[in-house]
Design a protein around this motif. Sequence first.
Motif, PDB file in Angstrom:
ATOM      1  N   LYS A   1       0.831  -1.209   0.000  1.00  0.00           N
ATOM      2  CA  LYS A   1       0.000   0.000   0.000  1.00  0.00           C
ATOM      3  C   LYS A   1       0.866   1.260   0.000  1.00  0.00           C
ATOM      4  CE  LYS A   1      -2.094   1.330   3.823  1.00  0.00           C
ATOM      5  NZ  LYS A   1      -3.065   1.349   4.950  1.00  0.00           N
ATOM      6  N   VAL A   2       1.855   1.293   0.879  1.00  0.00           N
ATOM      7  CA  VAL A   2       2.719   2.472   0.971  1.00  0.00           C
ATOM      8  C   VAL A   2       3.583   2.611  -0.275  1.00  0.00           C
ATOM      9  CG1 VAL A   2       4.610   3.537   2.273  1.00  0.00           C
ATOM     10  CG2 VAL A   2       2.733   2.419   3.489  1.00  0.00           C
ATOM     11  N   ARG A   3       4.095   1.509  -0.778  1.00  0.00           N
ATOM     12  CA  ARG A   3       4.929   1.540  -1.980  1.00  0.00           C
ATOM     13  C   ARG A   3       4.149   2.094  -3.173  1.00  0.00           C
ATOM     14  NH1 ARG A   3       6.197  -1.541  -6.203  1.00  0.00           N
ATOM     15  NH2 ARG A   3       4.828  -3.282  -5.692  1.00  0.00           N
ATOM     16  N   ARG A   4       2.903   1.664  -3.302  1.00  0.00           N
ATOM     17  CA  ARG A   4       2.076   2.127  -4.417  1.00  0.00           C
ATOM     18  C   ARG A   4       1.604   3.567  -4.216  1.00  0.00           C
ATOM     19  NH1 ARG A   4      -0.931  -3.787  -4.770  1.00  0.00           N
ATOM     20  NH2 ARG A   4       0.514  -4.663  -6.305  1.00  0.00           N
ATOM     21  N   TYR A   5       1.387   3.942  -2.985  1.00  0.00           N
ATOM     22  CA  TYR A   5       0.962   5.311  -2.676  1.00  0.00           C
ATOM     23  C   TYR A   5       2.000   6.315  -3.170  1.00  0.00           C
ATOM     24  CZ  TYR A   5      -0.519   9.251   0.340  1.00  0.00           C
ATOM     25  OH  TYR A   5      -0.928  10.473   0.828  1.00  0.00           O
ATOM     26  N   TYR A   6       3.277   6.003  -2.931  1.00  0.00           N
ATOM     27  CA  TYR A   6       4.351   6.908  -3.341  1.00  0.00           C
ATOM     28  C   TYR A   6       4.885   6.604  -4.749  1.00  0.00           C
ATOM     29  CZ  TYR A   6       4.537   8.872   1.343  1.00  0.00           C
ATOM     30  OH  TYR A   6       4.229   9.519   2.520  1.00  0.00           O
ATOM     31  N   GLY A   7       4.406   5.521  -5.360  1.00  0.00           N
ATOM     32  CA  GLY A   7       4.840   5.190  -6.718  1.00  0.00           C
ATOM     33  C   GLY A   7       6.288   4.772  -6.802  1.00  0.00           C
ATOM     34  N   VAL A   8       6.740   3.984  -5.819  1.00  0.00           N
ATOM     35  CA  VAL A   8       8.141   3.554  -5.762  1.00  0.00           C
ATOM     36  C   VAL A   8       8.220   2.052  -6.053  1.00  0.00           C
ATOM     37  CG1 VAL A   8      10.176   3.382  -4.282  1.00  0.00           C
ATOM     38  CG2 VAL A   8       8.638   5.337  -4.047  1.00  0.00           C
ATOM     39  N   LEU A   9       9.188   1.656  -6.871  1.00  0.00           N
ATOM     40  CA  LEU A   9       9.380   0.247  -7.157  1.00  0.00           C
ATOM     41  C   LEU A   9      10.108  -0.453  -6.012  1.00  0.00           C
ATOM     42  CD1 LEU A   9      10.276   0.307 -10.967  1.00  0.00           C
ATOM     43  CD2 LEU A   9       8.070  -0.160  -9.902  1.00  0.00           C
ATOM     44  N   GLU A  10      10.073  -1.774  -6.042  1.00  0.00           N
ATOM     45  CA  GLU A  10      10.534  -2.566  -4.899  1.00  0.00           C
ATOM     46  C   GLU A  10      11.982  -2.303  -4.513  1.00  0.00           C
ATOM     47  OE1 GLU A  10       9.588  -4.847  -1.828  1.00  0.00           O
ATOM     48  OE2 GLU A  10       8.169  -4.730  -3.502  1.00  0.00           O
ATOM     49  N   GLY A  11      12.876  -2.247  -5.495  1.00  0.00           N
ATOM     50  CA  GLY A  11      14.292  -2.060  -5.189  1.00  0.00           C
ATOM     51  C   GLY A  11      14.571  -0.763  -4.457  1.00  0.00           C
TER      52      GLY A  11
END
Length: 207
Positions: A62-72
Amino acid sequence: MARYTGPVCRLCRREGTKLYLKGDRCYTDKCALSRRNYAPGQHGQRRTKLTNHGVQLREKQKVRRYYGVLEGQFNKYYDMASKQQGVTGENFLKILERRFDNIVFRLGLATSRAEARQLVVHGHFKINGKKADIPSMLLNVGDVIEVVEKSRASAKFKALVENHKATAPQWLSVDAENLQGKVIAEPSREDIELPIEEHLIVEWYSK
């Protein structure tokens, strides 16, 4: 530059909360989550009970997608936060808030983080008088963001000056008339509106 290019409304439905990925559309009845408040896919309406592992994973995603950041890059930010003094979870969110594209969005110079990222990459902004086009740059207190001269005459930014309504968080100051903003303090945990339980992300990475 790697980025997610699929339908973003599916991401909100998968996480079960609005991530505000499509700007103004998210505040209208056209929002996909308002119309179909269940996970995407043929099994999306099934009710399943998540394990502790699943709860932690969903919070991280959820947080990763909220900020639009990829996994690495998300992992790198967590490593940075874990090496800083203070509470790791809060440090982590503060790092994400300091991203260049997030600050452009928070200043109201874009309608979504995705649009902010695109505007940054296309070279529409300067930082401290120098052109900057890297969305992942982490800004510091005292940094000044402004729209470059040749972009100020565009319809996009003219409309922004006329219709600017966004309220910047307390750690930022904005001069909408001059299309300029400044980082005046470190972001605080209270400035993040999305309901985030960052301790779940720390538990995920602590395994």
